[in-house]
Design an enzyme around this catalytic site. Structure first.
Site, PDB file in Angstrom:
ATOM      1  N   LYS A   1      21.282   1.360 -12.056  1.00  0.00           N
ATOM      2  CA  LYS A   1      21.984   0.969 -10.827  1.00  0.00           C
ATOM      3  C   LYS A   1      23.507   1.090 -10.972  1.00  0.00           C
ATOM      4  O   LYS A   1      24.176   1.610 -10.072  1.00  0.00           O
ATOM      5  CB  LYS A   1      21.586  -0.457 -10.441  1.00  0.00           C
ATOM      6  CG  LYS A   1      22.226  -0.978  -9.163  1.00  0.00           C
ATOM      7  CD  LYS A   1      21.442  -2.098  -8.533  1.00  0.00           C
ATOM      8  CE  LYS A   1      20.972  -3.140  -9.528  1.00  0.00           C
ATOM      9  NZ  LYS A   1      22.035  -3.789 -10.304  1.00  0.00           N
TER      10      LYS A   1
ATOM     11  N   THR B   1      25.089   2.999 -13.114  1.00  0.00           N
ATOM     12  CA  THR B   1      25.347   4.436 -13.238  1.00  0.00           C
ATOM     13  C   THR B   1      25.372   5.090 -11.859  1.00  0.00           C
ATOM     14  O   THR B   1      26.240   5.929 -11.564  1.00  0.00           O
ATOM     15  CB  THR B   1      24.261   5.085 -14.110  1.00  0.00           C
ATOM     16  OG1 THR B   1      24.211   4.412 -15.366  1.00  0.00           O
ATOM     17  CG2 THR B   1      24.543   6.556 -14.341  1.00  0.00           C
TER      18      THR B   1
ATOM     19  N   ARG C   1      30.780  -5.625 -11.676  1.00  0.00           N
ATOM     20  CA  ARG C   1      30.899  -6.839 -12.475  1.00  0.00           C
ATOM     21  C   ARG C   1      31.265  -6.476 -13.918  1.00  0.00           C
ATOM     22  O   ARG C   1      30.998  -5.371 -14.372  1.00  0.00           O
ATOM     23  CB  ARG C   1      29.586  -7.619 -12.474  1.00  0.00           C
ATOM     24  CG  ARG C   1      29.185  -8.174 -11.133  1.00  0.00           C
ATOM     25  CD  ARG C   1      27.763  -8.698 -11.159  1.00  0.00           C
ATOM     26  NE  ARG C   1      26.822  -7.638 -11.436  1.00  0.00           N
ATOM     27  CZ  ARG C   1      25.588  -7.825 -11.892  1.00  0.00           C
ATOM     28  NH1 ARG C   1      25.154  -9.035 -12.149  1.00  0.00           N
ATOM     29  NH2 ARG C   1      24.785  -6.810 -12.101  1.00  0.00           N
TER      30      ARG C   1
ATOM     31  N   LYS D   1      20.735  -4.640 -23.650  1.00  0.00           N
ATOM     32  CA  LYS D   1      21.350  -3.487 -22.999  1.00  0.00           C
ATOM     33  C   LYS D   1      22.159  -2.628 -23.952  1.00  0.00           C
ATOM     34  O   LYS D   1      22.126  -1.397 -23.882  1.00  0.00           O
ATOM     35  CB  LYS D   1      22.252  -3.957 -21.847  1.00  0.00           C
ATOM     36  CG  LYS D   1      21.496  -4.406 -20.614  1.00  0.00           C
ATOM     37  CD  LYS D   1      22.457  -4.631 -19.464  1.00  0.00           C
ATOM     38  CE  LYS D   1      21.720  -4.959 -18.178  1.00  0.00           C
ATOM     39  NZ  LYS D   1      22.642  -5.155 -17.038  1.00  0.00           N
TER      40      LYS D   1
ATOM     41  N   ALA E   1      22.383 -12.031 -11.581  1.00  0.00           N
ATOM     42  CA  ALA E   1      21.703 -12.226 -10.302  1.00  0.00           C
ATOM     43  C   ALA E   1      20.406 -13.006 -10.435  1.00  0.00           C
ATOM     44  O   ALA E   1      19.895 -13.508  -9.438  1.00  0.00           O
ATOM     45  CB  ALA E   1      21.421 -10.880  -9.638  1.00  0.00           C
TER      46      ALA E   1
ATOM     47  N   PHE F   1      20.234  -6.635 -10.382  1.00  0.00           N
ATOM     48  CA  PHE F   1      18.774  -6.513 -10.340  1.00  0.00           C
ATOM     49  C   PHE F   1      18.300  -5.946  -8.997  1.00  0.00           C
ATOM     50  O   PHE F   1      18.988  -5.140  -8.390  1.00  0.00           O
ATOM     51  CB  PHE F   1      18.120  -7.850 -10.667  1.00  0.00           C
ATOM     52  CG  PHE F   1      18.440  -8.346 -12.051  1.00  0.00           C
ATOM     53  CD1 PHE F   1      18.161  -7.561 -13.161  1.00  0.00           C
ATOM     54  CD2 PHE F   1      19.043  -9.581 -12.253  1.00  0.00           C
ATOM     55  CE1 PHE F   1      18.475  -7.998 -14.449  1.00  0.00           C
ATOM     56  CE2 PHE F   1      19.358 -10.018 -13.531  1.00  0.00           C
ATOM     57  CZ  PHE F   1      19.071  -9.230 -14.634  1.00  0.00           C
TER      58      PHE F   1
ATOM     59  N   PHE G   1      15.280  11.768 -13.849  1.00  0.00           N
ATOM     60  CA  PHE G   1      15.157  11.925 -15.298  1.00  0.00           C
ATOM     61  C   PHE G   1      14.470  13.256 -15.582  1.00  0.00           C
ATOM     62  O   PHE G   1      13.729  13.787 -14.741  1.00  0.00           O
ATOM     63  CB  PHE G   1      14.349  10.771 -15.903  1.00  0.00           C
ATOM     64  CG  PHE G   1      15.086   9.453 -15.910  1.00  0.00           C
ATOM     65  CD1 PHE G   1      15.625   8.965 -17.091  1.00  0.00           C
ATOM     66  CD2 PHE G   1      15.233   8.711 -14.749  1.00  0.00           C
ATOM     67  CE1 PHE G   1      16.304   7.754 -17.113  1.00  0.00           C
ATOM     68  CE2 PHE G   1      15.913   7.503 -14.756  1.00  0.00           C
ATOM     69  CZ  PHE G   1      16.459   7.018 -15.944  1.00  0.00           C
TER      70      PHE G   1
ATOM     71  N   TRP H   1      23.890  11.223 -13.936  1.00  0.00           N
ATOM     72  CA  TRP H   1      23.969  10.951 -15.374  1.00  0.00           C
ATOM     73  C   TRP H   1      24.407  12.219 -16.114  1.00  0.00           C
ATOM     74  O   TRP H   1      25.237  12.167 -17.022  1.00  0.00           O
ATOM     75  CB  TRP H   1      22.610  10.473 -15.903  1.00  0.00           C
ATOM     76  CG  TRP H   1      22.684   9.954 -17.304  1.00  0.00           C
ATOM     77  CD1 TRP H   1      22.875   8.671 -17.720  1.00  0.00           C
ATOM     78  CD2 TRP H   1      22.580  10.742 -18.508  1.00  0.00           C
ATOM     79  NE1 TRP H   1      22.903   8.598 -19.095  1.00  0.00           N
ATOM     80  CE2 TRP H   1      22.725   9.853 -19.607  1.00  0.00           C
ATOM     81  CE3 TRP H   1      22.379  12.102 -18.769  1.00  0.00           C
ATOM     82  CZ2 TRP H   1      22.674  10.288 -20.930  1.00  0.00           C
ATOM     83  CZ3 TRP H   1      22.338  12.525 -20.092  1.00  0.00           C
ATOM     84  CH2 TRP H   1      22.478  11.627 -21.151  1.00  0.00           C
TER      85      TRP H   1
END
Length: 555
Positions: free
Chosen positions: A70, A72, A93, A104, A272, A300, A380, A408
Site C-alpha cells: 500500500k 509503495t 506516516r 516488516k 490502524a 491496513f 507481481f 515497484w
C-alpha cells in the site's frame, strides 16, 4: 537490487530545492541535514488563505502475510500523477521501530517507489517518535510522583489508566508491577506498556492543528480517576506545559522526497489496528495548500484505516476526499480464496475469483462514505494474465475503474494509467463524502454501526462493565466523539483466521478507553494487544552494519 540498495543509489536533491519547488522560502525550511527538514510554524500559519487541492486516499483490501504494497502504491501514484502533469504531494506516516525490527524490516515503500532517505525515515528520522515517547512517559512519571508526595488529588491507584510506552515490540512489558522496593520507590501497583504508536500523545500530535491546539489537547488527557470516580487530567497534574515543550518541534511536518524527487510529507505514525492509522492533520492540510493533488494512505485494509480516516480524521479536520484507491494483489485475493501462503505464486484463477468477495466488501465500504473508488492491482511477476482478467471482469461489473500497476519495478512510469483514472475520478465531482454515523449517536451505537455496516457483523458483544464505562464517558461529556475500533487487521471479524468476507459474526468488545485529548473512544475488540510481540524470527536478526558502516537488512 534490494530496496535499500535502490534507495542508496538514488540521486537526491537538497531538501531546500524540494522546498523551493513548493514555494517554501529558505526561512520556512528547518533542515535536519541535507535531505530532510521540518516546515516552520510561521510558514504553515501563512498558508491558511490558499485554496485546497484534491485529496486522494490510498487504502487496501484485507492484508495478508504476503504483503500488498500500500505504501509503495501511494508513492508510485504520487510519482505517476506528477508525470501526467498534476502537481502532487504525498503524505505518509512515519515507520515505527517496532515493526521495522519485527516483521516488516522497513516501511518507506519499495523498489522504485520509495521515499528517501530510506534508512533515516525507517530509523530515528527527525526524532518525532522519541519526543512522543518522552512526553507520554513524563506524564506517567508525574502521575506517580504526585501520588508519592501525598496524593492531593485523591487519585485511586486502582484506577490509573495511563500506561507507559516504548517504540519497540516487547511482549514482556504488557503487564508489569511498578513501584516495588519500598516507600522510596512509590506505591506498588499494576502497570504496563503500550507501543508508542498506540499512545494518545501520538494521536493528539496527528490530530492537532497547531501548537496551541496540541497543548489544549494534552491538558485534556484523562490519566486516572479519584476514589469518587472523578477524572484526573494532565492539566490537574500540571504536566501539559512540559509535554508541549518536548513536542514543540515534533508537531512540525517532515519534508522529504521520492526517488523521482517529488515532495513528500512523512509525519506521525499511529497504527490502524490499535489507533486511528493516519498521518498528521497538519501535514495533510499543509500539503493541500501546496499542491493540486495530495495522495495519502491509511493503515491496513479499508475496514480499519479508511473507516478511521473518514470517521475520525476527516470529521475532525473538515477534510473531504475526492477519490480513493483500493490496492489489491493477485496473491492477496488467492489467500482470501483459500490458498496457503506457500502456494500463492502458483496460477489459480478460481482462487482469485473466490477471494474477490473480500475486495468487493472493501469497495462497498468506501462507497458507503460517498467516495468514488479506483482499484490498483499491484502486479507481481508470478501473476498470470487470466488472474488479472478475473479482477478486471469483477471490477467492470461493478462500474469501478481498475489499473494494473508496475511501480515497484518502474516507479511513476508504472502508474501513469492509474494516475489518469484517479484524476478522472477526482475531477468528476462525484464525491459526496459523509461519515457513517452522526456525532449525537450513543457510543455503543457508533460501535455497533461500524461492526454491522463495515465489518458485516450481526452485532457486538459488550459486557456490562464496558457498557457502564461508555455511559460514564457520556456522562462526563464525551458522548459526541467518534469511536476508534482496535481489532485484528487480518479479518473483517475479530478472528484473524476468518478470511474472505464473513457475515453474521459477533464483534467482542473487550474494553473501552477514553482518549479525551485526541477526541475519541477506543474500543478494544477480541484478543488484540496494544503492545505487539516479536515474531519467532524477527527482522532485527538480519539488520546490521557492513564493513563500511552502511546499514544492511532494511527492506
Amino acid at each position: 537490487m534490494t530496496d535499500i540498495e535502490i534507495a542508496r543509489a538514488a540521486k537526491l536533491l537538497p531538501v531546500s530545492e524540494i522546498g523551493r519547488r513548493l514555494g517554501i522560502p529558505a526561512d520556512g525550511i528547518l533542515p535536519y541535514g541535507h535531505t530532510k527538514a521540518k516546515i516552520s510554524g510561521d510558514f504553515l500559519t501563512g498558508l491558511t488563505d490558499r485554496p485546497d487541492g484534491r485529496l486522494i486516499l490510498v487504502t487496501a483490501m484485507t492484508p495478508t502475510p504476503a504483503g500488498e504494497g500500500k505504501t509503495t502504491t501511494t508513492v508510485g501514484l504520487g510519482d505517476g500523477l506528477n508525470r501526467i502533469g498534476r502537481k502532487t504531494m504525498i503524505c505518509l506516516r512515519e515507520p515505527s521501530l517496532g515493526p521495522c525490527f519485527g516483521m516488516k524490516g522497513g516501511a518507506a515503500g519499495g523498489g522504485y517507489a520509495q521515499v528517501v532517505p530510506m534508512e533515516d525515515i525507517n530509523l530515528h528520522f527527525t526524532g518525532d517518535f522519541h519526543a512522543i515517547t518522552s512526553a507520554h512517559n513524563l506524564l506517567a512519571a508525574m502521575l506517580d510522583n504526585h501520588v508519592h508526595w501525598g496524593n492531593a488529588l485523591g487519585i485511586d491507584t486502582r484506577r490509573v489508566s495511563w500506561k507507559r510506552v516504548v517504540d519497540m515490540n516487547d511482549r514482556a512489558l504488557r503487564s508489569i508491577v511498578a513501584g516495588l522496593g519500598g516507600p522510596a520507590n512509590g506505591f506498588a501497583r499494576e502497570d504496563g506498556f503500550d507501543i508508542t504508536v498506540a499512545s494518545e500523545v501520538m494521536a493528539i500530535l496527528c490530530l492537532a492543528t497547531d501548537l496551541d491546539d496540541l497543548r489544549r489537547r494534552l491538558a485534556e488527557i484523562v490519566v486516572a480517576r479519584t476514589r469518587d470516580g472523578a477524572p484526573v487530567t494532565a492539566r490537574d497534574l500540571k504536566a501539559d506545559g512540559a509535554m508541549a515543550v518536548l513536542l514543540r518541534d515534533a508537531v512540525l511536518p517532515n519534508l522529504v522526497q521520492t526517488l523521482e524527487n517529488n515532495p513528500a510529507f512523512v509525519h506521525g505514525g499511529p497504527f490502524a489496528n490499535i489507533a486511528h492509522g493516519c498521518n498528521s492533520v497538519s501535514a495533510t492540510r499543509a500539503a493541500l495548500k501546496l499542491a493540486d493533488y495530495v495522495v495519502t494512505e491509511a493503515g491496513f485494509g479499508a475496514d480499519l484505516g479508511a473507516e478511521k480516516f473518514f470517521d475520525i480524521k476527516c470529521r475532525k479536520a473538515g477534510l473531504s476526499p475526492a477519490a480513493a484507491v483500493v490496492v489489491a494483489t493477485v496473491r492477496a485475493l488467492k489467500f482470501h480464496g483459500g490458498v496457503a501462503r506457500e502456494a500463492l505464486s502458483l496460477p489459480d484463477r478460481g482462487a482469485v475469483e473466490a477471494g474477490l468477495a473480500n475486495l468487493g466488501r472493501h469497495l462497498d465500504n468506501v462507497a458507503r462514505f460517498g467516495v468514488p473508488a479506483v482499484v490498483a492491482i499491484n502486479a507481481f511477476t508470478s501473476d498470470a494474465p487470466a488472474e488479472f482478467e478475473a479482477i478486471e471482469t469483477f471490477c467492470k461489473a461493478r462500474g469501478v475503474p481498475v489499473s494494473i500497476c508496475t511501480h515497484w519495478a518502474e516507479g511513476g512510469a508504472g502508474t501513469t494509467h492509474l494516475a489518469g483514472l484517479v484524476a478522472e475520478a477526482a475531477e468528476s465531482g462525484r464525491a459526496r463524502f459523509a461519515p457513517i454515523y452522526p456525532d449525537a449517536m450513543p457510543l455503543i451505537e457508533k460501535i455497533r454501526t461500524v461492526a454491522r455496516e463495515i465489518y458485516g457483523a450481526a452485532d457486538v458483544d459488550a459486557p456490562p462493565r464496558v457498557l457502564d464505562q461508555l455511559r460514564r464517558f457520556e456522562a462526563d461529556g464525551h458522548g459526541h466523539v467518534p469511536v476508534c475500533m482496535a481489532k485484528t487487521q487480518y479479518s473483517f471479524s475479530t478472528n484473524p483466521a476468518l478470511k474472505g468476507a464473513p457475515t453474521g459474526h459477533i464483534v467482542e468488545v473487550r474494553e473501552v478507553r477514553l482518549a479525551a485529548g485526541a477526541g475519541f473512544v477506543v474500543a478494544v475488540c477480541g484478543d488484540l494487544m496494544t503492545m505487539p510481540g516479536l515474531p519467532r524470527v524477527p527482522a532485527a536478526e538480519s539488520i546490521g552494519l557492513d564493513e563500511t558502516g552502511n546499514v544492511v537488512g532494511l527492506f
